[in-house]
Motif scaffolding. Structure first.
Motif, PDB file in Angstrom:
ATOM      1  N   ASP A 178       0.447  14.033 -22.814  1.00 19.79           N
ATOM      2  CA  ASP A 178       1.254  14.368 -23.986  1.00 19.79           C
ATOM      3  C   ASP A 178       0.378  14.580 -25.218  1.00 19.79           C
ATOM      4  OD1 ASP A 178       3.461  14.154 -22.355  1.00 19.79           O
ATOM      5  OD2 ASP A 178       3.990  12.125 -23.044  1.00 19.79           O
ATOM      6  N   GLN A 179      -0.684  13.781 -25.366  1.00 17.54           N
ATOM      7  CA  GLN A 179      -1.593  13.958 -26.486  1.00 17.54           C
ATOM      8  C   GLN A 179      -2.324  15.295 -26.384  1.00 17.54           C
ATOM      9  OE1 GLN A 179      -4.139  10.505 -26.463  1.00 17.54           O
ATOM     10  NE2 GLN A 179      -2.641   9.257 -27.582  1.00 17.54           N
ATOM     11  N   ILE A 180      -2.747  15.665 -25.184  1.00 24.24           N
ATOM     12  CA  ILE A 180      -3.430  16.955 -24.979  1.00 24.24           C
ATOM     13  C   ILE A 180      -2.491  18.104 -25.304  1.00 24.24           C
ATOM     14  CG2 ILE A 180      -4.410  18.479 -23.214  1.00 24.24           C
ATOM     15  CD1 ILE A 180      -5.473  15.880 -21.860  1.00 24.24           C
ATOM     16  N   ALA A 181      -1.250  18.011 -24.840  1.00 24.84           N
ATOM     17  CA  ALA A 181      -0.273  19.068 -25.113  1.00 24.84           C
ATOM     18  C   ALA A 181       0.006  19.175 -26.611  1.00 24.84           C
ATOM     19  CB  ALA A 181       1.021  18.800 -24.344  1.00 24.84           C
ATOM     20  N   GLY A 182       0.090  18.040 -27.284  1.00 18.96           N
ATOM     21  CA  GLY A 182       0.330  18.057 -28.731  1.00 18.96           C
ATOM     22  C   GLY A 182      -0.817  18.688 -29.493  1.00 18.96           C
ATOM     23  N   LEU A 183      -2.047  18.341 -29.130  1.00 21.28           N
ATOM     24  CA  LEU A 183      -3.211  18.935 -29.799  1.00 21.28           C
ATOM     25  C   LEU A 183      -3.308  20.430 -29.523  1.00 21.28           C
ATOM     26  CD1 LEU A 183      -6.125  16.390 -29.470  1.00 21.28           C
ATOM     27  CD2 LEU A 183      -5.042  17.212 -31.535  1.00 21.28           C
ATOM     28  N   GLU A 184      -3.069  20.833 -28.287  1.00 18.50           N
ATOM     29  CA  GLU A 184      -3.114  22.265 -27.982  1.00 18.50           C
ATOM     30  C   GLU A 184      -2.031  23.019 -28.730  1.00 18.50           C
ATOM     31  OE1 GLU A 184      -3.019  22.263 -23.711  1.00 18.50           O
ATOM     32  OE2 GLU A 184      -5.209  22.183 -23.568  1.00 18.50           O
ATOM     33  N   ASN A 185      -0.879  22.394 -28.927  1.00 19.56           N
ATOM     34  CA  ASN A 185       0.186  23.014 -29.704  1.00 19.56           C
ATOM     35  C   ASN A 185      -0.230  23.187 -31.163  1.00 19.56           C
ATOM     36  OD1 ASN A 185       2.665  24.045 -30.455  1.00 19.56           O
ATOM     37  ND2 ASN A 185       3.586  22.035 -30.704  1.00 19.56           N
ATOM     38  N   VAL A 186      -0.881  22.173 -31.727  1.00 17.17           N
ATOM     39  CA  VAL A 186      -1.356  22.266 -33.115  1.00 17.17           C
ATOM     40  C   VAL A 186      -2.396  23.371 -33.240  1.00 17.17           C
ATOM     41  CG1 VAL A 186      -2.678  21.062 -34.899  1.00 17.17           C
ATOM     42  CG2 VAL A 186      -0.843  19.884 -33.715  1.00 17.17           C
ATOM     43  N   PHE A 187      -3.353  23.417 -32.290  1.00 17.78           N
ATOM     44  CA  PHE A 187      -4.425  24.399 -32.373  1.00 17.78           C
ATOM     45  C   PHE A 187      -3.974  25.806 -32.001  1.00 17.78           C
ATOM     46  CE2 PHE A 187      -7.263  20.601 -31.433  1.00 17.78           C
ATOM     47  CZ  PHE A 187      -7.470  20.365 -32.778  1.00 17.78           C
ATOM     48  N   SER A 188      -2.858  25.953 -31.310  1.00 18.81           N
ATOM     49  CA  SER A 188      -2.400  27.289 -30.925  1.00 18.81           C
ATOM     50  C   SER A 188      -1.909  28.078 -32.130  1.00 18.81           C
ATOM     51  CB  SER A 188      -1.292  27.195 -29.877  1.00 18.81           C
ATOM     52  OG  SER A 188      -0.126  26.635 -30.438  1.00 18.81           O
ATOM     53  N   HIS A 189      -1.517  27.398 -33.197  1.00 23.16           N
ATOM     54  CA  HIS A 189      -1.046  28.079 -34.403  1.00 23.16           C
ATOM     55  C   HIS A 189      -2.193  28.503 -35.317  1.00 23.16           C
ATOM     56  CE1 HIS A 189       3.048  27.165 -33.382  1.00 23.16           C
ATOM     57  NE2 HIS A 189       2.742  25.893 -33.244  1.00 23.16           N
ATOM     58  N   ARG A 190      -3.395  28.073 -35.019  1.00 22.34           N
ATOM     59  CA  ARG A 190      -4.531  28.360 -35.876  1.00 22.34           C
ATOM     60  C   ARG A 190      -4.806  29.856 -36.051  1.00 22.34           C
ATOM     61  NH1 ARG A 190     -10.673  26.251 -34.985  1.00 22.34           N
ATOM     62  NH2 ARG A 190     -11.463  26.968 -36.965  1.00 22.34           N
ATOM     63  N   PRO A 191      -4.849  30.691 -34.973  1.00 21.28           N
ATOM     64  CA  PRO A 191      -5.108  32.120 -35.175  1.00 21.28           C
ATOM     65  C   PRO A 191      -4.037  32.801 -36.027  1.00 21.28           C
ATOM     66  CG  PRO A 191      -5.392  31.555 -32.866  1.00 21.28           C
ATOM     67  CD  PRO A 191      -4.805  30.357 -33.555  1.00 21.28           C
ATOM     68  N   VAL A 192      -2.793  32.365 -35.894  1.00 22.26           N
ATOM     69  CA  VAL A 192      -1.710  32.951 -36.695  1.00 22.26           C
ATOM     70  C   VAL A 192      -1.932  32.642 -38.165  1.00 22.26           C
ATOM     71  CG1 VAL A 192       0.776  32.903 -37.123  1.00 22.26           C
ATOM     72  CG2 VAL A 192      -0.093  32.800 -34.782  1.00 22.26           C
ATOM     73  N   LEU A 193      -2.293  31.400 -38.465  1.00 22.36           N
ATOM     74  CA  LEU A 193      -2.525  31.010 -39.852  1.00 22.36           C
ATOM     75  C   LEU A 193      -3.745  31.714 -40.426  1.00 22.36           C
ATOM     76  CD1 LEU A 193      -1.811  27.186 -39.592  1.00 22.36           C
ATOM     77  CD2 LEU A 193      -0.342  28.942 -40.567  1.00 22.36           C
ATOM     78  N   GLU A 194      -4.811  31.859 -39.628  1.00 24.52           N
ATOM     79  CA  GLU A 194      -6.007  32.540 -40.112  1.00 24.52           C
ATOM     80  C   GLU A 194      -5.724  34.008 -40.416  1.00 24.52           C
ATOM     81  OE1 GLU A 194      -8.922  31.808 -37.120  1.00 24.52           O
ATOM     82  OE2 GLU A 194      -9.423  29.825 -37.916  1.00 24.52           O
ATOM     83  N   SER A 195      -4.898  34.660 -39.604  1.00 22.37           N
ATOM     84  CA  SER A 195      -4.570  36.068 -39.862  1.00 22.37           C
ATOM     85  C   SER A 195      -3.730  36.200 -41.122  1.00 22.37           C
ATOM     86  CB  SER A 195      -3.875  36.691 -38.663  1.00 22.37           C
ATOM     87  OG  SER A 195      -2.608  36.104 -38.468  1.00 22.37           O
ATOM     88  N   ARG A 196      -2.825  35.268 -41.361  1.00 22.45           N
ATOM     89  CA  ARG A 196      -2.037  35.294 -42.609  1.00 22.45           C
ATOM     90  C   ARG A 196      -2.912  35.138 -43.832  1.00 22.45           C
ATOM     91  NH1 ARG A 196       3.207  31.477 -41.363  1.00 22.45           N
ATOM     92  NH2 ARG A 196       4.166  32.844 -39.824  1.00 22.45           N
ATOM     93  N   ILE A 197      -3.905  34.263 -43.758  1.00 21.86           N
ATOM     94  CA  ILE A 197      -4.809  34.053 -44.884  1.00 21.86           C
ATOM     95  C   ILE A 197      -5.611  35.314 -45.148  1.00 21.86           C
ATOM     96  CG2 ILE A 197      -6.858  32.761 -45.624  1.00 21.86           C
ATOM     97  CD1 ILE A 197      -5.652  30.337 -44.167  1.00 21.86           C
ATOM     98  N   LYS A 198      -6.105  35.961 -44.091  1.00 18.53           N
ATOM     99  CA  LYS A 198      -6.874  37.199 -44.261  1.00 18.53           C
ATOM    100  C   LYS A 198      -6.016  38.307 -44.864  1.00 18.53           C
ATOM    101  CE  LYS A 198     -10.199  36.286 -40.629  1.00 18.53           C
ATOM    102  NZ  LYS A 198     -10.650  36.619 -39.290  1.00 18.53           N
TER     103      LYS A 198
END
Length: 181
Positions: free
Chosen positions: A157-177
């Protein structure tokens, strides 16, 4: 560091970083069960705070990140100890043994679990997400080989939670750019 020196020496022509704003830092208390606090100025930290991680520019982002990490790696935010477990313990956001007065046997038995949780939070905040994920996967495999399926399920469950948090990273980086363009 540059902003701190500018605020200290107040150079005549540098007014950009001379304002009263300061960056956010995540500080850990020096206790048996360290607590995580968000502070503004590291030079004002007294003896109760140990390590400071940062600087972070957005308060909203750091508070949101800590809220997500608390769901994955529970930690205590209580300021004092209680006679019984706090509300956060009942909803699964605190491990519960850090804020209960007395009962040293329970506290010492679970101290390693709490410290491992804090260590993982620090690693995520300083940017070592791949190391944390690989360590959790390795622990999960070891626990399942030893037939500790409850521990393996918690790690899954901890691994799934961390992967879920990190999966949104590319979306956020593209919005910032896109906002910078």
């Amino acid at each position: 560091r540059e902003a701190e020196l500018i605020k200290k020496h107040l150079p005549k022509f540098n007014v950009l970083m001379r304002d009263d704003k300061s960056y956010y830092y995540v500080a850990l208390t020096r206790e048996q069960f360290p607590r995580i606090r968000v502070v503004h100025k590291t030079h004002l930290m007294d003896e109760k705070f140990g390590r400071a991680i940062g600087p972070f520019t957005s308060g909203t982002a750091i508070f949101g990140t800590l809220r997500l990490l608390r769901r994955i790696f529970p930690y205590c935010t209580c300021t004092t100890s209680h006679k019984r477990a706090c509300v956060n313990t009942q909803i699964g956001r605190c491990l519960g043994f850090c804020c209960i007065r007395g009962n040293q046997e329970v506290r010492s038995k679970n101290q390693g679990v709490y410290k491992k949780s804090i260590k993982n939070i620090i690693a995520v905040l300083i940017g070592k997400r791949k190391r944390v994920l690989s360590a959790l996967k390795r622990e999960m495999r070891t626990a399942s080989q030893h037939r500790d399926f409850e521990i393996a399920a918690r790690l899954r469950d901890q691994i799934a939670g961390l992967e879920n948090v990190f999966s949104h990273r590319p979306v956020l980086e593209s919005r910032i750019k896109n906002q910078e363009s």
